[in-house]
Write a protein that holds these residues in place. Structure first.
Motif, PDB file in Angstrom:
ATOM      1  N   GLN A 277      82.844  65.563  62.008  1.00  0.00           N
ATOM      2  CA  GLN A 277      82.290  64.434  62.763  1.00  0.00           C
ATOM      3  C   GLN A 277      82.550  64.590  64.254  1.00  0.00           C
ATOM      4  OE1 GLN A 277      83.760  60.737  61.107  1.00  0.00           O
ATOM      5  NE2 GLN A 277      82.116  60.668  59.606  1.00  0.00           N
ATOM      6  N   LEU A 278      83.703  65.120  64.595  1.00  0.00           N
ATOM      7  CA  LEU A 278      84.004  65.358  66.008  1.00  0.00           C
ATOM      8  C   LEU A 278      82.984  66.317  66.617  1.00  0.00           C
ATOM      9  CD1 LEU A 278      87.892  65.859  65.787  1.00  0.00           C
ATOM     10  CD2 LEU A 278      86.683  63.777  66.455  1.00  0.00           C
ATOM     11  N   ARG A 279      82.728  67.400  65.925  1.00  0.00           N
ATOM     12  CA  ARG A 279      81.811  68.408  66.455  1.00  0.00           C
ATOM     13  C   ARG A 279      80.381  67.879  66.536  1.00  0.00           C
ATOM     14  NH1 ARG A 279      84.235  73.120  67.219  1.00  0.00           N
ATOM     15  NH2 ARG A 279      86.208  73.568  66.124  1.00  0.00           N
ATOM     16  N   GLU A 280      79.957  67.121  65.524  1.00  0.00           N
ATOM     17  CA  GLU A 280      78.594  66.589  65.562  1.00  0.00           C
ATOM     18  C   GLU A 280      78.444  65.565  66.682  1.00  0.00           C
ATOM     19  OE1 GLU A 280      75.058  64.733  62.743  1.00  0.00           O
ATOM     20  OE2 GLU A 280      77.087  64.931  61.923  1.00  0.00           O
ATOM     21  N   THR A 281      79.474  64.785  66.924  1.00  0.00           N
ATOM     22  CA  THR A 281      79.427  63.809  68.018  1.00  0.00           C
ATOM     23  C   THR A 281      79.205  64.499  69.352  1.00  0.00           C
ATOM     24  OG1 THR A 281      80.856  62.238  66.839  1.00  0.00           O
ATOM     25  CG2 THR A 281      80.745  62.036  69.236  1.00  0.00           C
ATOM     26  N   VAL A 282      79.939  65.569  69.608  1.00  0.00           N
ATOM     27  CA  VAL A 282      79.786  66.296  70.874  1.00  0.00           C
ATOM     28  C   VAL A 282      78.393  66.909  70.968  1.00  0.00           C
ATOM     29  CG1 VAL A 282      80.624  68.233  72.247  1.00  0.00           C
ATOM     30  CG2 VAL A 282      82.249  66.729  71.075  1.00  0.00           C
ATOM     31  N   ARG A 283      77.925  67.474  69.884  1.00  0.00           N
ATOM     32  CA  ARG A 283      76.596  68.098  69.898  1.00  0.00           C
ATOM     33  C   ARG A 283      75.521  67.067  70.240  1.00  0.00           C
ATOM     34  NH1 ARG A 283      72.476  68.231  66.605  1.00  0.00           N
ATOM     35  NH2 ARG A 283      73.605  67.196  64.902  1.00  0.00           N
ATOM     36  N   LEU A 284      75.609  65.888  69.654  1.00  0.00           N
ATOM     37  CA  LEU A 284      74.605  64.855  69.917  1.00  0.00           C
ATOM     38  C   LEU A 284      74.691  64.339  71.345  1.00  0.00           C
ATOM     39  CD1 LEU A 284      74.838  62.867  66.552  1.00  0.00           C
ATOM     40  CD2 LEU A 284      72.917  64.263  67.326  1.00  0.00           C
ATOM     41  N   LEU A 285      75.914  64.135  71.845  1.00  0.00           N
ATOM     42  CA  LEU A 285      76.063  63.660  73.219  1.00  0.00           C
ATOM     43  C   LEU A 285      75.524  64.679  74.221  1.00  0.00           C
ATOM     44  CD1 LEU A 285      79.634  62.054  73.138  1.00  0.00           C
ATOM     45  CD2 LEU A 285      77.476  60.841  73.448  1.00  0.00           C
ATOM     46  N   ALA A 286      75.745  65.950  73.938  1.00  0.00           N
ATOM     47  CA  ALA A 286      75.286  66.997  74.852  1.00  0.00           C
ATOM     48  C   ALA A 286      73.769  67.134  74.841  1.00  0.00           C
ATOM     49  CB  ALA A 286      75.935  68.327  74.477  1.00  0.00           C
ATOM     50  N   ASP A 287      73.141  66.665  73.779  1.00  0.00           N
ATOM     51  CA  ASP A 287      71.687  66.739  73.666  1.00  0.00           C
ATOM     52  C   ASP A 287      71.089  65.444  74.209  1.00  0.00           C
ATOM     53  OD1 ASP A 287      69.146  67.597  73.017  1.00  0.00           O
ATOM     54  OD2 ASP A 287      69.301  67.013  70.903  1.00  0.00           O
ATOM     55  N   GLY A 288      71.313  65.194  75.501  1.00  0.00           N
ATOM     56  CA  GLY A 288      70.997  63.914  76.125  1.00  0.00           C
ATOM     57  C   GLY A 288      69.512  63.647  76.295  1.00  0.00           C
ATOM     58  N   PRO A 289      69.188  62.541  76.990  1.00  0.00           N
ATOM     59  CA  PRO A 289      70.095  61.650  77.710  1.00  0.00           C
ATOM     60  C   PRO A 289      70.977  60.829  76.761  1.00  0.00           C
ATOM     61  CG  PRO A 289      67.862  60.746  77.724  1.00  0.00           C
ATOM     62  CD  PRO A 289      67.766  62.125  77.125  1.00  0.00           C
ATOM     63  N   SER A 290      72.230  60.636  77.163  1.00  0.00           N
ATOM     64  CA  SER A 290      73.208  59.976  76.300  1.00  0.00           C
ATOM     65  C   SER A 290      74.003  58.939  77.075  1.00  0.00           C
ATOM     66  CB  SER A 290      74.177  61.007  75.708  1.00  0.00           C
ATOM     67  OG  SER A 290      73.499  61.959  74.922  1.00  0.00           O
TER      68      SER A 290
END
Length: 695
Positions: free
Chosen positions: A275-288
């Motif tokens: 979940q930590l890794r998926e959270t970062v991936r989604l945030l980096a795929d902005g705009p966030s």
């Protein structure tokens, strides 16, 4: 009958509504205002029920036997009430000095009343003793934002921008219950493919609609944020160009997060590495967007925790870009404006610092006093309460629009300190739990009966327009402060006319961080509110901050190194579980208003402690049983609500009723002086059956 466009009396959305006086009752309808767009929550729809409520305070009340708070409160004239108040103030100042008299304000006061209260304490009382219940709301996020950005505005962008974000991370926020009309923007984003991530130890209504739900142990959010930044660094998700051109001090933060590797953070927080890794991936795929609220801020390290989330937003380059950035969700109706214009112990209007000679000189000139007359900063809210009755502490206290007995932590200590006062004055709509301890209770006009402005969670200054007059013996807080100032020989500095107060506020705020100089009642009406800063009448206002620079000395945002530390109180053998507190949909703040609305109390008649079924089985607790929660400070009995949506080591209790804050820890954040409402250690035991008696 004439319809009046005004705003809801509750949360910081400040939804638009229309009031039409009628017989027998006022008719309330939602308005198509930019914030709520025709929507209202249950609280908003029933707000008019308070206007003619039979519990309404209609005259001043004083103790039958002066000085004896065990004697009953009786009705009195305003002259008698004022005489008792002024006599108490004069006697205390003569015996103990100016700082022995103080005031505690509320986050629901209009900008005009918040401004006037701050001025009253410093000019009429010449005291440093003032703070307000907003200190218990978003002071940690405000402190963090000031350190990082040079400015504190809850959302640095309009609420509507949420709909354009591709990813929204909500940390310790439950807008589906706390601010239902705001969900239309999140829903619109989700309909367009946006992914939402909720960080909360409970599966709330907001979490139910999220793509990801992270359930950390309360008190570990800082470690979680640092862990996410560690992954962003390692995975190459940093916005190196943004960091280089628009920020400073990232090297120290990069070094700090080196030790927050995913496996360690999973052990600390309970959030799985995947979940930590998926959270970062989604945030980096902005705009966030990263939005924090009280769940992550009301801790003894709440400022540093908010700072960790800001660090993450800066490192990913989210800030100052369209449909992107960091914000904090203001809770109280005027929590934003209430601190901008002088209710906080250390602030002057315009978000100026009270200890800044230039700020003192500017405001003193507007007020027509010598800067040397202005006191220095005083104690923060809970520090002021705790020092009552001690040498140098407050002995006479005026409380406006705040119910300390329910809303402040460690209730037993608060009650003890209020009883230690020589004299307590409470101004409110109803006889609150705090008013029951007062020497004098003053009836005040409520939202539909007064003029003034509010500043909502976006930094949008809106106008509250009077729809009907207050009852004959009821005064506005502006009138009370003006009257008292006159009786104390300082009347020439005050007026009870809201427009005149706002015009003075504009001048006092001019050139400050929270600059309202270009905002007028007319502009507010014609533009559906004006966003501050707005330094001149030809300035358009500032819906979106940070698009070009930050109001810091360097023009850059500041990274600040922060490290996890355990909460001030952790579970042990005697108190093995974690208590966290929060909101229910049907109630608001201390419940002094909403607990009197029949439709709301029918939907939720009492406080319920949310407990995981596994925890309940260990203690023989069934759904609906009475349970006793105990902490090192007190005990509370609540009805159990079993839910597999909460962590098995955590108990949730709403703070709208007396009880929850009998348990909470008053340990203060060293930077913001925010109490640790969201984490304390408790024990739990079955106290009775659903009928309330053991069988």
């Amino acid at each position: 009958m004439t319809a009046t466009q005004t705003h809801c009396p509750y949360c910081a959305l400040q939804c638009g509504m229309t009031l039409t006086p009628g017989i027998p009752r006022v008719r309330l309808e939602p308005a198509d205002f930019p914030v709520n767009r025709g929507g209202l929550c249950a609280k908003g729809f029933t707000a008019a029920d308070l206007l003619d409520h039979p519990d309404r305070l209609l005259t001043p009340l004083v103790r039958k036997e002066p000085g004896n708070r065990e004697s009953p409160l009786r009705e009195a004239s305003w002259e008698e009430a004022y005489d008792r108040i002024v006599t108490a103030i004069r006697d205390s100042r003569d015996r103990y000095g100016n700082d022995s008299v103080g005031a505690f304000g509320g986050g629901g006061l209009t900008n005009e009343k918040a401004y006037a209260l701050g001025k009253f304490v410093r000019v009429a009382l010449r005291s440093s003793a003032i703070d307000y219940n907003g200190r218990f709301c978003m002071s940690s996020a405000a402190t963090a934002a000031n350190r990082a950005f040079g400015i504190d505005r809850g959302l640095p962008f309009p609420l509507e921008d949420l709909a354009g974000a591709r990813t929204v991370l909500l940390v310790g926020a439950n807008p589906a219950d706390a601010m239902p009309p705001s969900m239309q923007y999140l829903d619109a984003g989700r309909a367009n493919g946006a992914k939402h991530i909720v960080v909360d130890p409970r599966r709330t209504n907001t979490a139910n609609g999220a793509h990801l739900h992270l359930q950390p142990l309360p008190g570990t959010d800082l470690a979680l944020a640092n862990g996410l930044l560690h992954i962003a660094v390692r995975a190459g998700h940093l916005d190196e160009s943004f960091i280089a051109s628009r920020t400073e001090n990232f090297a120290a933060v990069r070094a700090a997060v080196n030790s927050y590797w995913p496996e360690r953070v999973e052990r600390m927080t309970g959030v799985p590495e995947a979940q930590l890794r998926e959270t970062v991936r989604l945030l980096a795929d902005g705009p966030s967007m990263i939005l924090t609220a009280r769940g992550t801020e009301q801790h003894s390290n709440g400022t540093n925790t908010a700072q960790a989330w800001i660090n993450l937003a800066l490192a990913l380059g989210l800030v100052g870009k369209p449909f992107s950035g960091y914000g904090t969700i203001t809770g109280q109706g005027n929590g934003q404006g209430g601190r901008e214009h002088g209710q906080k112990a250390d602030q002057l209007p315009g978000y100026r610092r009270l200890d800044d000679p230039a700020a003192r000189a500017h405001v003193a000139a507007v007020w027509g006093v010598d800067p040397a007359e202005l006191p220095q900063p005083g104690r923060s809210a809970y520090e002021m309460i705790s020092a009552i009755g001690e040498e140098g502490g407050v002995r006479v206290l005026l409380v406006l629009a705040s119910n300390l007995v329910v809303s402040a932590p460690h209730t037993a200590n608060v009650v003890d300190r209020l009883r230690a006062l020589d004299f307590l004055v409470v101004s409110d709509i109803f006889r609150s739990e705090t008013a029951e301890l007062a020497d004098v209770v003053l009836p005040t006009a409520q939202w539909a009966e007064e003029e003034g402005t509010m500043t909502n969670l976006e930094g949008r200054v809106i106008r509250r327009t009077r729809a009907l007059p207050p009852p004959p013996m009821v005064k506005t807080d502006l009138t009370v402060l003006t009257d008292l100032a006159g009786l104390l020989g300082r009347g020439e500095f005050f007026t009870d006319q809201p427009r005149a107060v706002f015009e003075e506020l504009r001048r006092a705020s001019a050139g400050g961080v929270a600059d309202y100089a270009g905002i007028s009642y007319e502009r507010i009406e014609s533009e559906d509110g004006v966003f501050w800063p707005c330094p001149s009448e030809d300035h358009p206002g500032t819906p979106r901050l940070f698009t070009e620079s930050f109001p810091t000395a360097s023009g850059r945002a500041r990274f600040i190194r922060v490290d996890h530390r355990d909460p001030a109180e952790v579970p042990d053998q005697a108190f093995p579980y974690v208590l966290t507190t929060g909101r229910n949909m049907q109630q608001y703040q201390s419940g002094n208003q909403t607990r009197r609305v029949k439709a709301l109390t029918v939907a939720l008649p009492e406080a319920r402690a949310e407990i995981h079924p596994d925890l309940a089985r260990r203690h023989g607790i069934a759904d609906g049983d009475l349970v006793e929660l105990r902490s090192r400070r007190g005990a509370a009995t609540l009805r159990a609500r079993l839910s597999d949506g909460i962590r098995p080591d955590t108990v949730f209790a709403p703070f709208h009723w007396p009880g929850a804050n009998a348990l909470t820890d008053p340990a203060l954040d060293p930077h913001s002086k925010m109490p640790a409402f969201k984490v304390c250690a408790v024990a739990i035991a079955r106290a009775g059956t659903p009928e309330g008696t053991d069988q």
